[in-house]
Design a protein around this motif. Structure first.
Motif, mmCIF file in Angstrom:
data_model
loop_
_atom_site.group_PDB
_atom_site.id
_atom_site.type_symbol
_atom_site.label_atom_id
_atom_site.label_comp_id
_atom_site.label_asym_id
_atom_site.label_seq_id
_atom_site.Cartn_x
_atom_site.Cartn_y
_atom_site.Cartn_z
ATOM 1 N N LEU A 32 18.648 31.377 2.937
ATOM 2 C CA LEU A 32 17.281 30.861 3.021
ATOM 3 C C LEU A 32 16.985 29.775 2.003
ATOM 4 C CD1 LEU A 32 15.375 34.249 3.521
ATOM 5 C CD2 LEU A 32 16.135 32.634 5.271
ATOM 6 N N GLN A 33 17.830 29.611 1.015
ATOM 7 C CA GLN A 33 17.559 28.655 -0.046
ATOM 8 C C GLN A 33 18.749 27.732 -0.265
ATOM 9 O OE1 GLN A 33 16.495 31.003 -3.512
ATOM 10 N NE2 GLN A 33 14.337 30.523 -3.245
ATOM 11 N N VAL A 34 18.446 26.523 -0.696
ATOM 12 C CA VAL A 34 19.450 25.554 -1.129
ATOM 13 C C VAL A 34 19.043 25.077 -2.513
ATOM 14 C CG1 VAL A 34 20.520 23.323 -0.687
ATOM 15 C CG2 VAL A 34 19.991 24.832 1.226
ATOM 16 N N SER A 35 19.942 25.186 -3.469
ATOM 17 C CA SER A 35 19.590 24.859 -4.852
ATOM 18 C C SER A 35 20.028 23.459 -5.276
ATOM 19 C CB SER A 35 20.199 25.886 -5.807
ATOM 20 O OG SER A 35 21.599 25.953 -5.630
ATOM 21 N N ALA A 36 20.992 22.849 -4.562
ATOM 22 C CA ALA A 36 21.441 21.510 -4.951
ATOM 23 C C ALA A 36 22.249 20.885 -3.822
ATOM 24 C CB ALA A 36 22.262 21.558 -6.231
ATOM 25 N N PHE A 37 22.181 19.555 -3.750
ATOM 26 C CA PHE A 37 22.976 18.775 -2.806
ATOM 27 C C PHE A 37 23.838 17.788 -3.577
ATOM 28 C CE2 PHE A 37 19.162 19.846 -0.332
ATOM 29 C CZ PHE A 37 19.717 20.381 0.818
ATOM 30 N N GLY A 38 24.919 17.352 -2.958
ATOM 31 C CA GLY A 38 25.770 16.326 -3.555
ATOM 32 C C GLY A 38 26.541 15.597 -2.485
ATOM 33 N N GLN A 39 26.899 14.364 -2.774
ATOM 34 C CA GLN A 39 27.668 13.557 -1.819
ATOM 35 C C GLN A 39 28.771 12.812 -2.557
ATOM 36 O OE1 GLN A 39 26.526 9.633 0.216
ATOM 37 N NE2 GLN A 39 25.888 11.132 1.716
ATOM 38 N N VAL A 40 29.933 12.713 -1.920
ATOM 39 C CA VAL A 40 31.111 12.068 -2.491
ATOM 40 C C VAL A 40 31.632 11.034 -1.502
ATOM 41 C CG1 VAL A 40 33.519 12.418 -3.167
ATOM 42 C CG2 VAL A 40 31.764 14.000 -3.953
ATOM 43 N N VAL A 41 32.008 9.867 -2.014
ATOM 44 C CA VAL A 41 32.607 8.809 -1.212
ATOM 45 C C VAL A 41 34.093 8.758 -1.514
ATOM 46 C CG1 VAL A 41 32.624 6.343 -0.713
ATOM 47 C CG2 VAL A 41 30.466 7.489 -1.214
ATOM 48 N N LEU A 42 34.919 8.713 -0.485
ATOM 49 C CA LEU A 42 36.364 8.615 -0.650
ATOM 50 C C LEU A 42 36.769 7.146 -0.673
ATOM 51 C CD1 LEU A 42 37.410 11.414 1.860
ATOM 52 C CD2 LEU A 42 37.208 11.595 -0.624
ATOM 53 N N GLU A 43 37.510 6.742 -1.710
ATOM 54 C CA GLU A 43 37.913 5.351 -1.890
ATOM 55 C C GLU A 43 39.386 5.287 -2.242
ATOM 56 O OE1 GLU A 43 33.810 3.393 -3.657
ATOM 57 O OE2 GLU A 43 35.261 4.269 -5.060
ATOM 58 N N ASN A 44 40.180 4.729 -1.337
ATOM 59 C CA ASN A 44 41.615 4.577 -1.574
ATOM 60 C C ASN A 44 42.235 5.924 -1.923
ATOM 61 O OD1 ASN A 44 41.380 1.717 -1.180
ATOM 62 N ND2 ASN A 44 40.554 1.557 -3.247
ATOM 63 N N GLN A 45 42.826 6.057 -3.111
ATOM 64 C CA GLN A 45 43.451 7.314 -3.501
ATOM 65 C C GLN A 45 42.532 8.204 -4.324
ATOM 66 O OE1 GLN A 45 47.128 6.248 -5.486
ATOM 67 N NE2 GLN A 45 48.220 6.097 -3.533
ATOM 68 N N GLY A 46 41.292 7.799 -4.503
ATOM 69 C CA GLY A 46 40.364 8.568 -5.309
ATOM 70 C C GLY A 46 39.067 8.826 -4.581
ATOM 71 N N ALA A 47 38.089 9.315 -5.334
ATOM 72 C CA ALA A 47 36.763 9.612 -4.796
ATOM 73 C C ALA A 47 35.723 9.238 -5.842
ATOM 74 C CB ALA A 47 36.652 11.088 -4.419
ATOM 75 N N ARG A 48 34.501 9.025 -5.384
ATOM 76 C CA ARG A 48 33.407 8.662 -6.285
ATOM 77 C C ARG A 48 32.189 9.508 -5.972
ATOM 78 N NH1 ARG A 48 29.517 5.035 -5.149
ATOM 79 N NH2 ARG A 48 30.831 4.086 -3.529
ATOM 80 N N LEU A 49 31.581 10.062 -7.009
ATOM 81 C CA LEU A 49 30.367 10.849 -6.850
ATOM 82 C C LEU A 49 29.215 9.913 -6.532
ATOM 83 C CD1 LEU A 49 29.223 13.749 -7.067
ATOM 84 C CD2 LEU A 49 28.728 13.247 -9.468
ATOM 85 N N ASN A 50 28.652 10.048 -5.334
ATOM 86 C CA ASN A 50 27.619 9.126 -4.876
ATOM 87 C C ASN A 50 26.251 9.523 -5.422
ATOM 88 O OD1 ASN A 50 26.663 6.914 -3.556
ATOM 89 N ND2 ASN A 50 26.694 7.799 -1.524
ATOM 90 N N TRP A 51 25.840 10.774 -5.211
ATOM 91 C CA TRP A 51 24.559 11.236 -5.754
ATOM 92 C C TRP A 51 24.542 12.748 -5.836
ATOM 93 C CZ3 TRP A 51 22.354 14.443 -2.214
ATOM 94 C CH2 TRP A 51 22.570 14.194 -0.860
ATOM 95 N N LEU A 52 23.650 13.259 -6.706
ATOM 96 C CA LEU A 52 23.394 14.684 -6.860
ATOM 97 C C LEU A 52 21.900 14.913 -6.784
ATOM 98 C CD1 LEU A 52 25.751 15.535 -9.862
ATOM 99 C CD2 LEU A 52 26.118 16.168 -7.473
ATOM 100 N N LEU A 53 21.500 16.036 -6.187
ATOM 101 C CA LEU A 53 20.077 16.347 -6.052
ATOM 102 C C LEU A 53 19.849 17.830 -6.312
ATOM 103 C CD1 LEU A 53 17.186 15.512 -5.301
ATOM 104 C CD2 LEU A 53 17.750 16.004 -2.909
ATOM 105 N N PRO A 54 19.532 18.223 -7.564
ATOM 106 C CA PRO A 54 19.166 19.618 -7.826
ATOM 107 C C PRO A 54 17.717 19.866 -7.413
ATOM 108 C CG PRO A 54 19.146 18.356 -9.858
ATOM 109 C CD PRO A 54 19.613 17.413 -8.793
#
Length: 285
Positions: A32-54
């Protein structure tokens, strides 16, 4: 940890727009609850943290648990590391550090004025789109200009060619990666110190390729920190300095157990073997 449970879920949206390039996660303590969201972008051989939302529905900070899950999901998708950015006076910076992220540089965004388009006095400066044959020369330049920490998270020219290469008097002096959105342009340049005026160098790129752009932004990083003095004269800083952080994954790929066994040499002592007392007391050292 689960996808956002709504009629149009984030999983469905990512499938339509291309989930291979980015993914979202939600930290849900219950159904019933969501405490936080996050999104990650995949780039080449790595990844980048796009945004966080607590969302603040829990007494404890939900971000550390969410960050661990995002890193795990990025690793399962083939990323060897994940990067993020945060201001040093932001509480997110401390959260990232506690989650295992290490500093490797900084960045700041500047806005260039429109009148820079008219500065074309430098006739020996040219920006060209590189060919695959230039990859080795560009890679050698990257290894010279980029710090070792930055190189560990950089896709070299042999993997991904930059958008433009800077040549002055025929010699390769730098390169730039460019992102365009609507009538706005973001330029990320890295080049050697030259006697040419910085305004002329940037104008050569703007006039040749982006003369119709309404706004031109410049992303400055630690590897081009020497540009600060010149940028203060011709541009305005839009964002304060942000620290760049990275978390490298220890296990990058699966290996057969045989490859983890160390080689043995009969002429050398095995330091992992404990010393056993001899049966004869006089031989026991």
């Amino acid at each position: 940890m689960r996808g956002f449970q709504q009629i149009i879920t984030s999983v469905g949206i990512e499938s339509m727009v291309g989930s291979r390039e980015w993914f979202s996660q939600a930290l849900a303590p219950n159904n019933l609850q969501v405490s936080a969201f996050g999104q990650v972008v995949l780039e080449n051989q790595g990844a980048r943290l796009n945004w966080l939302l607590p969302l603040g529905f829990t007494e404890s900070d939900p971000l550390p648990e969410l960050l661990d899950n995002l890193a795990m999901e990025a690793g399962l998708r083939g990323a060897k590391f994940i990067t993020a950015s945060a201001r040093v006076d932001d509480c997110l910076f401390e959260t990232l550090r506690r989650a295992g992220y290490c500093l490797f540089g900084w960045q700041s965004i500047w806005e260039l004025p429109r009148f820079i388009h008219n500065s074309t006095e430098s006739t020996q400066t040219s920006w060209v789109k590189p060919d695959p044959v230039d990859a080795i020369e560009l890679t050698l330049l990257q290894r010279k200009l980029l710090s070792p920490a930055t190189q560990s998270v950089t896709a070299f020219a042999t993997q991904v060619l930059p958008d433009f290469a800077l040549r002055i008097d025929g010699a390769l002096k730098g390169y730039a990666r460019v992102s365009c959105f609507n009538n706005k342009v973001l330029i990320s340049p890295v080049f050697m110190k030259t006697s040419d005026n910085l305004e002329y160098i940037l104008a050569a790129l703007a006039v040749e390729y982006f003369s119709t752009a309404e706004v031109i932004y410049l992303l400055q990083t630690a590897d081009s920190g020497w540009l600060t003095g010149d940028l203060e004269k011709i541009a305005s800083r839009l964002t304060p300095r942000e620290e760049l952080l990275v978390k490298h994954f220890a296990a990058m790929q699966k290996l057969p157990a045989a490859e983890l066994n160390h080689s043995t040499n009969g002429h050398r002592a095995d330091t992992a073997t404990p010393m056993m007392p001899s049966v004869k007391r006089e031989d026991n050292i």
